[in-house]
Design an enzyme around this catalytic site. Structure first.
Site, PDB file in Angstrom:
ATOM      1  N   ASP A   1       0.845  -1.186   0.032  1.00 22.61           N
ATOM      2  CA  ASP A   1       0.000   0.010  -0.114  1.00 22.61           C
ATOM      3  C   ASP A   1       0.929   1.249   0.168  1.00 22.61           C
ATOM      4  OD1 ASP A   1      -2.451  -1.188   0.037  1.00 22.61           O
ATOM      5  OD2 ASP A   1      -2.529  -1.631   2.092  1.00 22.61           O
ATOM      6  N   SER A   2       2.096   1.148   0.470  1.00 23.07           N
ATOM      7  CA  SER A   2       2.897   2.238   0.303  1.00 23.07           C
ATOM      8  C   SER A   2       3.842   2.264  -1.103  1.00 23.07           C
ATOM      9  CB  SER A   2       3.940   2.461   1.551  1.00 23.07           C
ATOM     10  OG  SER A   2       4.539   1.392   1.764  1.00 23.07           O
TER      11      SER A   2
END
Lengths: 406, 404
Positions: free
Chosen positions: A176-177
């Protein structure tokens, strides 16, 4: 006027989806002048609006700090997508947008008739990007995992932890990053391509593939020599010492990385350890790696008497690579982040002042511009439908009455 | 998408990925190394375990889609040539310590004087200015300073990092993005920009707004090992680790119910679990003992199954459960295979073929992916220097002087 803020002035992005992987990507544009409109619905709220939601929360879906902090500078339009009139509103917004960015599961957009083929037929220069865990095609495309499962499937969990213990995984949900950086890059590059050629395009991003691509070295090493890279604590193949040592205080630590023999001698000097510097077993990185435990014990006995930041400044001044293991509290007071204006306080109408973050890109003419906290659900519905799409007050009222704008 | 864009890539390891990404997007990326090769970036292990910089697997993995030239930047002649290259380039990408290139007489203002459209991107540990600008940091120190290490690892041991450089993985696409933004902006202004990217700052993205949440509610956080917050996230299956979140929320509850159904079919769901009311399940409000009871029941079931069996169930029943894959398992992963994520590159001089991840996204209009294998040392000297306007005599002279 900061040139920075204007890079994407006039750019219009329509965002559908939830969580972090999609929304983090569009922030790069929202922070540099673009108008980013999120399509949301109270019927199926973004799970980040509910992540710590309790039954007695007075602010309901508008009181989630994580959602608010992740979506500043954006506008929220509430649309009930289960109604054809709702889908029609979104279609009109696609006509307005330069870019559609979505991170639903693969079938959702097609179900609404909002797939690229349908949307691009009367909007040929549309840029559309879909990001999901496993991509839009293939036998496992409907797999429903979140970032935690992305980290597992892409290899990050296996690679993190101690060799004598189970996997722990890096803190957070790394796909997600990681993947939003690729998503933003792809949108920016597609915009550049469109500017030069007039051509739009459809881009299919698998969050796991962006992670595996980043891990190219791991794949290549297995393919070339059958090597399965295992987790090895903090050890490095090309630096020694390369570890995290205790400092004064509760759970305080310093990371030290010695990549060359000069830095090793400098570290020994700082420690006043002439015997270590003179010990021929430790003269090379290979030797220091072989005798890692002996060296680490000596260093740890020395570091534990120091404050982590004080020791970091001292070692860096002496040419030894070192950094305090920073807590959230440390980051809030980090002078380097302050220099780069990483944090910015903005008011939120329900929660008061909140501390927002910026990305890592600077153009030398001021930081990206943060102007408004993450929106309440549907906060901009009337403005966008009226002022942007040109619907009359009566038309909007009719949609409200039929429960389309929720 | 970046066809015709010329990039001079002066990076060390931290920046290899950024240049590779731009090359895989179609830019003409020229890797500039000192004569003899960039030894710092060409570390082991080596193909065939022969210690030869051209066999460095790190190099081969992260310098695809680049051409390679050698150039002694520290010599007067090398400096002049670099200026000529930069005159015809669109982007200079570098990872030098702040000020180090200026000391060699390579200064953005000078280069931009020759070529107003030139973009320079500096990817540095902490950014170009500020109290830590001169600090050294590779991955370990960046991840520590960026706030991730403190929360990664077992509670009874020191903070730990991922054994592959996640700081570079975040900073690489961030730098490429900065360059793409500068190219986009240049279409309007005609002018290039200096792009200052901090690895440290990029690393904070892994915290998912944690610092801002902490500022509102300053509860100290500790490393949780295999737990994420209050509940277990990594579990032991019969043959290794899996990831599964025993967490609530509307989006997750159906998958918890499906897991219990799966357990029931194996007679591994106790009566109380079969009767469990999931409708209002919220892991944040459970008693510790309740979490322990749930974890014991789920854990006992997982321990009887292989990771493959569990993942098959997960796919069929839409359960958010996944194996913690290693390199071999990723290369064999059916979905990735189906999408042809891996491509085989031949290295005839070593008699080897190697599989590489081929792309990071698919586009219906533009090719994204590996264009060519990583260059050998100085492989494209003649070709590139000629394209940038150097004559044959000039090249021969430079070679004699050791400048290239």
């Amino acid at each position: 006027v900061a040139e920075n803020a204007d890079i994407f002035a006039g750019l219009k992005i329509l965002e559908l989806g939830a969580g972090a992987a999609g929304p983090v990507a569009t922030r790069y544009f929202a922070d540099r002048g673009a108008t980013v409109v999120r399509i949301e619905s109270a019927k199926r709220p973004d799970f980040l609006r509910m992540i710590h939601l309790t039954a007695d929360d007075p602010h309901g879906l508008d009181g989630s700090p994580m959602f608010i902090l992740m979506n500043p500078n954006k506008q929220s339009v509430a649309v009930n997508m289960s109604m054809p009139e709702g889908v029609a509103v979104v279609k009109r917004l696609v006509g307005w947008a330069d870019v559609v960015s979505e991170n639903f599961s693969p079938k959702a957009m097609a179900k609404w008739g909002l797939d690229y083929a349908a949307l691009s037929s009367d909007h040929p220069d549309l840029i559309m990007l879909s990001s999901c865990l496993f991509g839009q095609t293939g036998p496992q495309r409907m797999y429903p995992g979140f970032g935690g499962q992305g980290a597992a499937l892409a290899g990050f969990n296996h690679l993190t932890g101690w060799p004598d213990r189970g996997a722990v995984g890096p803190y957070g949900t790394i796909t997600d990053s990681l993947s939003p950086r690729y998503v933003a890059l792809l949108i920016a590059t597609a915009l550049y391509h469109r500017k030069r050629t007039g051509q739009g395009q459809y881009i299919d991003v698998s969050q796991i593939e962006t992670a595996v691509y980043s891990l190219s070295e791991m794949i290549v090493r297995y393919s070339a020599r059958g090597e399965v890279i295992e987790r090895r604590g903090n050890a490095s193949e090309c630096a020694a010492p390369h570890a995290v040592y205790p400092c004064r205080g509760d759970d305080r630590w310093i990371a030290v990385a010695v990549f060359d023999d000069g830095a090793w001698r400098a570290l020994c000097d700082e420690m006043g350890a002439a015997d270590l510097a003179a010990d021929r077993r430790f003269a090379t990185a290979a030797g220091r790696n072989r005798h890692g435990d002996e060296i680490d014990d000596r260093i740890a006995a020395w570091t534990r008497t120091f404050d982590a930041h004080e020791l970091m400044r001292r070692l860096q001044a002496a040419g030894v690579e070192a950094g305090a293991v920073q807590s959230f509290d440390d980051l809030l007071g980090d002078p380097q982040l302050a220099e780069r204006n990483h944090f910015e306080t903005l008011p939120h109408d329900l929660l008061g002042d909140m501390l927002f973050e910026r990305d890592a890109i600077r153009f030398g003419d001021g930081p990206p511009r943060l102007h408004s906290a993450g929106p309440n659900l549907g906060q901009h519905t009337r403005f966008i439908l009226g002022d942007v799409l040109g619907l009359s007050a009566d038309e909007i009222e009719a949609l409200v009455e039929r429960d389309v704008l929720v | 998408m970046l066809a015709g864009i010329r990039i001079l890539d002066l990076t060390q390891e931290a920046g290899f990925l950024a240049g590779k990404i731009l090359g895989d997007l179609g830019a003409d990326v020229v890797k500039v190394e000192p004569p003899g090769g960039d030894l710092a970036g060409r570390r082991g292990p080596y193909l065939g375990d022969v210690e030869d910089p051209e066999r460095s697997l790190l190099w081969l993995a992260l310098n695809t889609s680049k051409r390679g030239v050698t150039l002694q930047l520290a010599s007067d002649a090398g400096h002049e040539i670099f200026r000529k290259l930069a005159k015809r380039a669109d982007v200079v990408l570098e990872t030098a310590a702040p000020g180090a290139l200026s000391e060699l007489g390579i200064d953005y203002d000078m280069l931009r004087g020759d070529n107003p459209g030139l973009i320079q991107c500096a990817l540095t540990p902490f950014g170009r200015t500020g109290p830590y600008a001169a600090y050294r940091a590779h991955d370990l120190v960046t991840v520590a300073m960026g706030g991730n290490s403190a929360l990664t690892g077992d509670p009874d041991r020191p903070p730990v990092r991922c054994s592959m450089p996640t700081a570079y993985f975040h900073a690489g696409p961030e730098a490429a993005l900065g360059i793409a933004m500068a190219l986009f902006a240049r279409e309007n202004s005609g002018r290039g920009r200096f792009v200052d990217v901090s690895m440290h700052e990029a690393q904070l993205a892994t915290l998912m707004t944690g610092p801002g949440q902490f500022a509102r509610a300053p509860h100290p956080r500790r490393r949780g090992g295999s737990k994420l917050g209050r509940t277990r996230e990594i579990w032991q299956a019969k043959d290794g680790d899996i990831s599964f979140g025993l967490r609530g929320g509307q989006a997750r509850i159906p998958n918890l119910v499906a897991t219990v159904e799966c357990m029931a079919e194996d007679d591994m769901a106790p009566r109380w679990l079969l009767d469990y009311d999931w409708s209002s399940y919220n892991h944040n409000s459970l008693e510790d003992a309740e979490i322990e009871r749930l974890e014991a029941a789920f854990g006992a079931f997982f321990a009887t199954k292989t990771r493959r069996e569990l993942f098959e169930q997960a796919l069929e029943r839409r359960i958010m459960l996944a194996p913690c894959n290693d390199a071999r398992e990723i290369l064999e992963q059916p979905q990735l295979r189906h999408r042809e994520l891996f491509t085989t590159i031949e290295y005839p001089e070593f008699g080897a073929t190697i599989e590489h991840p081929a792309f990071f996204a698919k586009s219906n209009a533009c090719r994204i992916g590996i264009r060519r294998r990583a260059p050998r040392i100085g492989e494209h000297n003649a070709e590139v220097y000629r394209e940038f306007g150097l004559g044959t005599d000039e090249l021969a002279e430079l070679q004699r002087d050791g400048a290239i």
